[in-house]
Design a protein around this motif. Structure first.
Motif, PDB file in Angstrom:
ATOM      1  N   LYS A   3      33.826  58.185  29.244  1.00  0.00           N
ATOM      2  CA  LYS A   3      34.144  56.695  29.294  1.00  0.00           C
ATOM      3  C   LYS A   3      33.322  56.294  30.746  1.00  0.00           C
ATOM      4  O   LYS A   3      33.981  57.072  31.714  1.00  0.00           O
ATOM      5  N   PRO A   4      33.060  54.825  31.062  1.00  0.00           N
ATOM      6  CA  PRO A   4      32.824  54.597  32.193  1.00  0.00           C
ATOM      7  C   PRO A   4      34.078  54.221  33.102  1.00  0.00           C
ATOM      8  O   PRO A   4      35.119  53.744  32.379  1.00  0.00           O
ATOM      9  N   LYS A   5      34.279  54.760  34.360  1.00  0.00           N
ATOM     10  CA  LYS A   5      35.313  54.494  35.159  1.00  0.00           C
ATOM     11  C   LYS A   5      35.348  52.865  35.289  1.00  0.00           C
ATOM     12  O   LYS A   5      34.538  52.359  35.576  1.00  0.00           O
ATOM     13  N   LYS A   6      36.848  52.335  35.278  1.00  0.00           N
ATOM     14  CA  LYS A   6      36.959  51.080  35.320  1.00  0.00           C
ATOM     15  C   LYS A   6      37.789  50.680  36.787  1.00  0.00           C
ATOM     16  O   LYS A   6      38.494  51.519  36.999  1.00  0.00           O
ATOM     17  N   VAL A   7      37.329  49.391  37.276  1.00  0.00           N
ATOM     18  CA  VAL A   7      38.178  49.356  38.518  1.00  0.00           C
ATOM     19  C   VAL A   7      38.634  47.636  38.306  1.00  0.00           C
ATOM     20  O   VAL A   7      38.170  46.979  37.686  1.00  0.00           O
ATOM     21  N   CYS A   8      40.058  47.797  38.641  1.00  0.00           N
ATOM     22  CA  CYS A   8      40.754  46.499  38.026  1.00  0.00           C
ATOM     23  C   CYS A   8      41.321  45.922  39.465  1.00  0.00           C
ATOM     24  O   CYS A   8      41.906  46.850  40.349  1.00  0.00           O
ATOM     25  N   GLU A   9      41.197  44.572  39.455  1.00  0.00           N
ATOM     26  CA  GLU A   9      41.929  44.022  40.961  1.00  0.00           C
ATOM     27  C   GLU A   9      42.753  42.791  40.312  1.00  0.00           C
ATOM     28  O   GLU A   9      42.376  42.140  39.074  1.00  0.00           O
ATOM     29  N   LYS A  10      43.747  42.488  41.083  1.00  0.00           N
ATOM     30  CA  LYS A  10      44.563  41.304  40.660  1.00  0.00           C
ATOM     31  C   LYS A  10      44.115  40.202  41.545  1.00  0.00           C
ATOM     32  O   LYS A  10      44.114  40.381  42.949  1.00  0.00           O
ATOM     33  N   ILE A  11      43.941  38.869  40.871  1.00  0.00           N
ATOM     34  CA  ILE A  11      43.395  37.832  41.567  1.00  0.00           C
ATOM     35  C   ILE A  11      44.601  36.655  41.429  1.00  0.00           C
ATOM     36  O   ILE A  11      44.866  36.545  40.469  1.00  0.00           O
ATOM     37  N   GLU A  12      45.005  36.376  42.756  1.00  0.00           N
ATOM     38  CA  GLU A  12      45.821  35.158  42.738  1.00  0.00           C
ATOM     39  C   GLU A  12      45.196  33.984  42.500  1.00  0.00           C
ATOM     40  O   GLU A  12      44.508  33.433  43.427  1.00  0.00           O
ATOM     41  N   MET A  13      45.730  32.972  41.472  1.00  0.00           N
ATOM     42  CA  MET A  13      45.149  31.635  41.285  1.00  0.00           C
ATOM     43  C   MET A  13      45.846  30.830  41.959  1.00  0.00           C
ATOM     44  O   MET A  13      47.173  30.937  41.856  1.00  0.00           O
ATOM     45  N   SER A  14      45.481  29.821  42.532  1.00  0.00           N
ATOM     46  CA  SER A  14      46.225  28.725  42.931  1.00  0.00           C
ATOM     47  C   SER A  14      46.832  27.957  41.704  1.00  0.00           C
ATOM     48  O   SER A  14      46.105  27.798  40.794  1.00  0.00           O
ATOM     49  N   GLY A  15      48.087  27.527  42.113  1.00  0.00           N
ATOM     50  CA  GLY A  15      48.939  26.850  40.797  1.00  0.00           C
ATOM     51  C   GLY A  15      49.416  27.687  39.953  1.00  0.00           C
ATOM     52  O   GLY A  15      49.942  27.231  38.958  1.00  0.00           O
ATOM     53  N   SER A  16      49.337  28.779  40.122  1.00  0.00           N
ATOM     54  CA  SER A  16      49.839  29.990  39.183  1.00  0.00           C
ATOM     55  C   SER A  16      50.625  30.891  40.027  1.00  0.00           C
ATOM     56  O   SER A  16      50.114  31.371  40.926  1.00  0.00           O
ATOM     57  N   ASN A  17      51.968  31.359  39.730  1.00  0.00           N
ATOM     58  CA  ASN A  17      52.600  32.437  40.169  1.00  0.00           C
ATOM     59  C   ASN A  17      52.154  33.853  39.721  1.00  0.00           C
ATOM     60  O   ASN A  17      52.490  34.842  40.278  1.00  0.00           O
ATOM     61  N   VAL A  18      51.601  33.945  38.549  1.00  0.00           N
ATOM     62  CA  VAL A  18      50.994  35.062  37.723  1.00  0.00           C
ATOM     63  C   VAL A  18      49.625  35.365  38.182  1.00  0.00           C
ATOM     64  O   VAL A  18      48.892  34.525  38.014  1.00  0.00           O
ATOM     65  N   PRO A  19      49.607  36.673  39.020  1.00  0.00           N
ATOM     66  CA  PRO A  19      48.205  36.920  39.174  1.00  0.00           C
ATOM     67  C   PRO A  19      47.268  37.291  38.138  1.00  0.00           C
ATOM     68  O   PRO A  19      47.793  38.083  36.988  1.00  0.00           O
ATOM     69  N   LYS A  20      46.084  37.023  38.195  1.00  0.00           N
ATOM     70  CA  LYS A  20      45.118  37.295  36.954  1.00  0.00           C
ATOM     71  C   LYS A  20      44.397  38.576  37.176  1.00  0.00           C
ATOM     72  O   LYS A  20      44.261  39.046  38.288  1.00  0.00           O
ATOM     73  N   ARG A  21      44.486  39.470  36.262  1.00  0.00           N
ATOM     74  CA  ARG A  21      43.881  40.877  36.212  1.00  0.00           C
ATOM     75  C   ARG A  21      42.495  40.948  35.756  1.00  0.00           C
ATOM     76  O   ARG A  21      42.174  40.512  34.537  1.00  0.00           O
ATOM     77  N   VAL A  22      41.438  41.337  36.549  1.00  0.00           N
ATOM     78  CA  VAL A  22      40.230  41.208  36.325  1.00  0.00           C
ATOM     79  C   VAL A  22      39.708  42.751  36.223  1.00  0.00           C
ATOM     80  O   VAL A  22      39.567  43.505  37.583  1.00  0.00           O
ATOM     81  N   CYS A  23      39.080  43.195  35.414  1.00  0.00           N
ATOM     82  CA  CYS A  23      38.642  44.714  35.233  1.00  0.00           C
ATOM     83  C   CYS A  23      37.218  44.627  35.194  1.00  0.00           C
ATOM     84  O   CYS A  23      36.426  43.713  34.283  1.00  0.00           O
ATOM     85  N   ARG A  24      36.373  45.731  35.641  1.00  0.00           N
ATOM     86  CA  ARG A  24      34.969  45.831  35.313  1.00  0.00           C
ATOM     87  C   ARG A  24      34.638  47.241  35.654  1.00  0.00           C
ATOM     88  O   ARG A  24      35.384  48.108  36.067  1.00  0.00           O
ATOM     89  N   THR A  25      33.468  47.582  34.914  1.00  0.00           N
ATOM     90  CA  THR A  25      33.095  49.003  35.250  1.00  0.00           C
ATOM     91  C   THR A  25      32.480  49.250  36.558  1.00  0.00           C
ATOM     92  O   THR A  25      32.040  48.184  37.242  1.00  0.00           O
ATOM     93  N   VAL A  26      32.304  50.437  37.163  1.00  0.00           N
ATOM     94  CA  VAL A  26      31.982  50.640  38.517  1.00  0.00           C
ATOM     95  C   VAL A  26      30.461  50.322  38.912  1.00  0.00           C
ATOM     96  O   VAL A  26      29.967  49.749  39.731  1.00  0.00           O
ATOM     97  N   THR A  27      29.679  50.236  37.730  1.00  0.00           N
ATOM     98  CA  THR A  27      28.212  49.795  37.718  1.00  0.00           C
ATOM     99  C   THR A  27      28.125  48.551  37.657  1.00  0.00           C
ATOM    100  O   THR A  27      26.958  48.048  37.877  1.00  0.00           O
ATOM    101  N   GLU A  28      28.900  47.639  37.110  1.00  0.00           N
ATOM    102  CA  GLU A  28      28.886  46.387  36.941  1.00  0.00           C
ATOM    103  C   GLU A  28      29.012  45.473  38.471  1.00  0.00           C
ATOM    104  O   GLU A  28      29.598  46.014  39.370  1.00  0.00           O
TER     105      GLU A  28
END
Length: 72
Positions: A25-50
């Motif tokens: 399986k391709p390795k995934k990299v996930c990061e949390k992005i804090e959106m303005s107007g929300s206290n809950v960070p959004k989790r965005v995942c992608r593969t290393v090659t993307e």
């Protein structure tokens, strides 16, 4: 004698049922992005090659004109 023949027959048929290897399986990299107007960070995942996609906030900030520096 019969058990010897039986064990040899089972050993010969057991090697034919080998499972094929699964593709890695391709390795995934996930990061949390804090959106303005929300206290809950959004989790965005992608593969290393993307390539990382620009966030909505980054696209909005690029489209805004630069401040003129004049204050009221």
């Amino acid at each position: 004698m019969m058990s010897l023949l039986l064990s040899l027959a089972l050993a010969a048929t057991g090697s034919d049922t080998a499972q094929p290897a699964k593709p890695a399986k391709p390795k995934k990299v996930c990061e949390k992005i804090e959106m303005s107007g929300s206290n809950v960070p959004k989790r965005v995942c992608r593969t290393v090659t993307e390539q990382p996609k620009p966030t909505d906030e980054a696209a909005r900030s690029e489209s805004k004109p630069a401040p003129t520096g004049a204050t009221n």
